[in-house]
Each structure stands twice: as C-alpha cells, then as structure tokens.
Design an enzyme around this catalytic site. Structure first.
Site, PDB file in Angstrom:
ATOM      1  N   ARG A  46       0.847  -1.194   0.000  1.00 33.63           N
ATOM      2  CA  ARG A  46       0.000   0.000   0.000  1.00 33.63           C
ATOM      3  C   ARG A  46       0.884   1.246   0.000  1.00 33.63           C
ATOM      4  O   ARG A  46       0.572   2.247  -0.637  1.00 33.63           O
ATOM      5  CB  ARG A  46      -0.958   0.016   1.205  1.00 33.63           C
ATOM      6  CG  ARG A  46      -1.804   1.271   1.200  1.00 33.63           C
ATOM      7  CD  ARG A  46      -2.985   1.356   2.145  1.00 33.63           C
ATOM      8  NE  ARG A  46      -3.057   0.394   3.205  1.00 33.63           N
ATOM      9  CZ  ARG A  46      -2.417   0.470   4.385  1.00 33.63           C
ATOM     10  NH1 ARG A  46      -1.632   1.501   4.642  1.00 33.63           N
ATOM     11  NH2 ARG A  46      -2.557  -0.474   5.281  1.00 33.63           N
ATOM     12  N   TYR A  99     -14.922  19.044 -15.281  1.00 38.74           N
ATOM     13  CA  TYR A  99     -15.377  17.658 -15.395  1.00 38.74           C
ATOM     14  C   TYR A  99     -16.510  17.421 -14.390  1.00 38.74           C
ATOM     15  O   TYR A  99     -16.387  17.788 -13.212  1.00 38.74           O
ATOM     16  CB  TYR A  99     -14.173  16.751 -15.105  1.00 38.74           C
ATOM     17  CG  TYR A  99     -14.520  15.285 -15.056  1.00 38.74           C
ATOM     18  CD1 TYR A  99     -14.951  14.614 -16.192  1.00 38.74           C
ATOM     19  CD2 TYR A  99     -14.417  14.563 -13.873  1.00 38.74           C
ATOM     20  CE1 TYR A  99     -15.279  13.268 -16.141  1.00 38.74           C
ATOM     21  CE2 TYR A  99     -14.733  13.218 -13.815  1.00 38.74           C
ATOM     22  CZ  TYR A  99     -15.167  12.583 -14.964  1.00 38.74           C
ATOM     23  OH  TYR A  99     -15.486  11.260 -14.907  1.00 38.74           O
ATOM     24  N   ASP A 192      -5.767  20.394 -13.790  1.00 38.29           N
ATOM     25  CA  ASP A 192      -6.144  19.086 -14.316  1.00 38.29           C
ATOM     26  C   ASP A 192      -5.703  19.065 -15.782  1.00 38.29           C
ATOM     27  O   ASP A 192      -6.292  19.741 -16.626  1.00 38.29           O
ATOM     28  CB  ASP A 192      -7.665  18.899 -14.176  1.00 38.29           C
ATOM     29  CG  ASP A 192      -8.135  17.534 -14.679  1.00 38.29           C
ATOM     30  OD1 ASP A 192      -7.458  16.942 -15.546  1.00 38.29           O
ATOM     31  OD2 ASP A 192      -9.189  17.070 -14.214  1.00 38.29           O
ATOM     32  N   LYS A 217      -7.397   8.285 -19.350  1.00 35.89           N
ATOM     33  CA  LYS A 217      -7.670   8.890 -20.648  1.00 35.89           C
ATOM     34  C   LYS A 217      -6.445   8.758 -21.564  1.00 35.89           C
ATOM     35  O   LYS A 217      -6.068   7.657 -21.883  1.00 35.89           O
ATOM     36  CB  LYS A 217      -8.118  10.335 -20.443  1.00 35.89           C
ATOM     37  CG  LYS A 217      -9.190  10.505 -19.339  1.00 35.89           C
ATOM     38  CD  LYS A 217     -10.499   9.847 -19.672  1.00 35.89           C
ATOM     39  CE  LYS A 217     -11.476   9.764 -18.500  1.00 35.89           C
ATOM     40  NZ  LYS A 217     -11.726  11.027 -17.788  1.00 35.89           N
TER      41      LYS A 217
HETATM   42  C1  PLP Z   1     -12.140  11.396 -16.510  1.00 32.36           C
HETATM   43  C2  PLP Z   1     -11.686  12.669 -15.929  1.00 32.36           C
HETATM   44  C3  PLP Z   1     -11.452  12.798 -14.553  1.00 32.36           C
HETATM   45  C4  PLP Z   1     -11.714  11.685 -13.561  1.00 32.36           C
HETATM   46  O1  PLP Z   1     -10.879  10.607 -13.780  1.00 32.36           O
HETATM   47  P1  PLP Z   1     -11.278   9.062 -13.438  1.00 32.36           P
HETATM   48  O2  PLP Z   1     -10.051   8.329 -13.854  1.00 32.36           O
HETATM   49  O3  PLP Z   1     -12.485   8.741 -14.266  1.00 32.36           O
HETATM   50  O4  PLP Z   1     -11.559   8.995 -11.990  1.00 32.36           O
HETATM   51  C5  PLP Z   1     -10.981  14.018 -14.100  1.00 32.36           C
HETATM   52  N1  PLP Z   1     -10.776  15.060 -14.933  1.00 32.36           N
HETATM   53  C6  PLP Z   1     -11.000  14.968 -16.265  1.00 32.36           C
HETATM   54  C7  PLP Z   1     -10.752  16.156 -17.126  1.00 32.36           C
HETATM   55  C8  PLP Z   1     -11.474  13.776 -16.813  1.00 32.36           C
HETATM   56  O5  PLP Z   1     -11.713  13.708 -18.123  1.00 32.36           O
END
Ligand code: PLP
Length: 405
Positions: A46, A99, A192, A217
C-alpha cells in the site's frame, strides 16, 4: 532528455536479478525482510510497490515535476490533493466549466467534509483571483475544459495566485500530530491536465504547483484501465500527498500501473495523430449545415485560439459539436455512428462519441450545465487514431441520418 525519450526510458531500468529489459509487474502485497525493519526500501505494497514507483518516476519526468504519486483513479487523485493539503473550513476557488465528476466530488463528498468551493463562470484570471480570500488554499483549473473546450491562461492564473498570496501572507496551520500534512503551503494552483497531456502542455513550467491526471484517458490511451496521478513542483508538496496515499489507501495495483506506464511510452506519438485527426474532423464539421456550431481550439474562430497557440503545442483530440435539432438529432446521430462508439470516457486509440448532458455531466444541475454550454444537442467526439478518412465518412453518414445533411 526530451519528452518522448523520458516517456520511454525513465522508471524503466532493466530488472537487476534477470536483466529483463522491461521490469516485471511486481504482483506482491509484501516484501520479505532480512531482519525486522531491515529491507530494500519496500515493506508493504500500500505504501510502495516498484511497478507503481516506476510509473510515478516517468510521470514526474514528462511533466517536469519533482515527483509524482499514483492513485486508483483520477477522482482519487483529486480527493488526495484536497484532503492532503487542505483542512475543513479552507476554501477552494475553481472555474465552473469542469469535469462533471470533479463537480460531484467537490459538492457531494468534500463539501460535507468541510470544504468551501467558490466558482466563477469567467475564464479571466482576475475573476478567479477575485474569489481568493484568507481561507483559500487551492485554485483549481482545467484547460482545455470538458466539454466546452474553453482555455485558461495558466501562466496568468499562476501570476495572479502569487500576487494574491503575497497580499495576504501565510497562516500557520494548527499542528495535528506532526504528519507531513500539517504544514501551511500557502495558496496553490492545481491544473487538471487530462485533456492536453504533458505532450501538448506542461503547467508546472508555466507556474502551476500541482498537476492532476486521469491516466484513464490519454496517458493510458487504450481504454483498458482506470488510474490517476498527482505530479508536484516540489518535494515539499509531494510529501503530504504520499503520506495521504498510504494512510487513506486509494492506490493503484501493479497490473494497472503497468498498463498506464506502457501507454505513457507512446503518448507523444498518439497525441500527434489525435491532434491531426481532430483538426481534420473539426474543419470538416465546421462546413456541415447539420451542425449548429463546432468547438475546437485549433479553429481560427475559436474564442481562445490565440491562447491555445501560445500555451499548447497542438490542439488535442476532442471536438465538440452542437447538432441542429437538439436532443432528438443528437440521439439519432449517436445511434448511427459505426466507428465512433457511444461511450463515456475519452483519450483511447478508438473514437468515441459522448452526450455530456445525459452521460458525463448528468451529475451537474441543468442550470449550471447550460450556463457552461452543455446543451441538449451537444455531442463530444473523442477522435481516435484510426484513418481519418474512415472517421469522416462515418460522421457524414450519421449526420445524414440525424439531420438530413
Ligand atoms: C475522466 C476525468 C477525470 C476523472 O478521472 P477518473 O479516472 O475517471 O476517476 C478528471 N478530470 C477529467 C478532465 C477527466 O476527463
């Protein structure tokens, strides 16, 4: 080393016992110690695992950060930033076009925990800074935004944050047991960077303190894994986040870490192709009568085109279109594409089409959704790396079914 080289070589030292060029996936929960407390830096998985550590080193290297910490999802990474660096009663300032899952996390999980979030609908850096008060510890931005594809000027927001922090000075935090989470780190800017990726935009070089990713992504890139990461400008910032990751436990397993790391190696190559294909699709879409509007930062008529040219090395793989005929047309369009799968998510090699109002942004109230432009006719295309002629043919036939032209 430059970015493509770092993505392939950092965190990938050959295995010392066998020479395996690609290090093995360390599927182990624990590590055998020679004597109590006498180990090789790994005790319990962990806390640390070599497969996860290799990924973190590579992510830090491509973003130009001092270090990184990996999580089991993007939202787990976002939660870690807030809970490791802020305290109940602190406030966060954000651009409202974000998001949907981040909005749900801030409002339904972190607000009851004690976080206060204030939003602005303006992408003017001064409008964000105007919301900063003595309680504000974090400014949170996404650029380009999802799905409206507006941009924020990272360097200008960073400068405004520094000025706001200087105006008010720092407050000491009440000690709560001497953990690395007990320091006042001042006013921080987190970006982000999921949509642009480090291949196209590097927020830390522009003055941000933290970068957050959904590695699900583009970084993973193959729609086969969920993951997240935080990359920090300094070791002082990553220490509380690492402490939190071990203490709260939202860490990724070794198989998932391996998949994300393998994806990262081809990120630069894929982003070139995603961007080239998306630009072609956007130019085509802008000429179709069936679309009321098309948003892509690479189109000269995009409101943030000049900023995109300055801040990004290419314009990314997402194109947002509004169909004439609203929800009914959008529904027909999305059930008629053959190569574009109707699915949530984005950033994989295969093309996807998403309806934000029903799918990814359903957790946002309609009023806020429409204020950020998420109307019922809006579809978001995640343009993959297939042959672009096939993609345009597919969109063309679906548009004919949906709007007659
Ligand atoms: C998908 C996404 C998230 C969240 O990520 P997860 O891996 O689905 O938890 C956060 N910010 C953006 C811009 C995203 O496209």
């Amino acid at each position: 080393m430059r970015l493509s080289t770092r993505a392939i070589h950092v965190g990938q030292n050959p295995d010392p016992t066998t020479g395996a060029t690609v290090p093995p996936i360390y599927a182990t929960s624990t590590f055998t110690q020679a004597a109590p407390g006498e180990h090789k830096g790994y005790a319990y998985a962990r806390g640390t695992n070599p497969t996860r550590d290799g990924l973190a080193a590579a992510l830090a290297a491509v973003e130009g950060g001092s270090d990184a910490c990996c999580f089991g999802s993007g939202v787990a990474a976002t939660t870690a930033v807030v809970q490791a660096l802020l305290r109940p009663g602190d406030s966060l300032v954000a651009y409202s076009d974000m998001y949907g899952g981040t909005f749900r996390l801030l409002e339904r999980v972190l607000k009851p925990w004690g976080l206060v979030t204030r939003y602005t609908d303006s992408n003017d850096p001064a409008a964000l800074a105007a919301l900063v008060d003595d309680t504000t510890k974090l400014v949170w931005i996404e650029t380009p935004t999802n799905p409206s594809l507006r941009l924020l000027d990272i360097a200008a927001v960073a400068a405004q944050c520094r000025a706001a922090a200087e105006r008010r000075g720092t407050r000491p935090m009440t000690a709560r047991g001497g953990s690395p989470m007990d320091h006042d780190l001042g006013l921080l800017l987190a970006v982000d960077n999921t949509f642009a990726t480090p291949a196209l935009q590097r927020p830390l070089e522009l003055g941000a303190d933290l970068v957050v990713h959904s590695t699900t992504k583009y970084i993973g890139g193959h729609s086969d894994v969920i993951g997240g990461a935080v990359i920090a400008r300094s070791a002082a910032l990553i220490a509380p986040i690492r402490f939190y990751a071990n203490a709260a436990g939202g860490v990724p397993g070794p198989f998932d870490s391996f998949l994300v790391h393998r994806g990262l190696k081809t990120l630069a190559l894929r982003m070139e192709r995603h961007s080239a294909n998306a630009l072609r699709v956007a130019k085509w879409a802008a000429e179709q009568r069936g679309f009321e509007s098309v948003a892509y930062p690479g189109l000269p008529n995009h409101p943030d085109h000049e900023l995109a040219r300055r801040q990004m090395s290419a314009f990314g793989g997402i194109v947002t279109c509004v169909l004439r005929g609203g929800l009914e047309a959008a529904r027909k369009f999305m059930t008629s594409t053959k190569l574009f799968s109707c699915a949530e998510s984005l950033g994989g090699v295969e093309s996807l089409v998403n309806h934000p109002a029903i799918m990814t942004h359903a957790s946002m109230p309609r009023e806020l959704r429409e204020r950020i432009g998420v109307v019922d006719g809006l579809v978001r295309l995640s343009v993959g790396i297939e042959d672009v002629e096939d993609l345009i043919e597919d969109l063309q036939q679906a548009l004919r079914v949906a709007t007659g032209g």
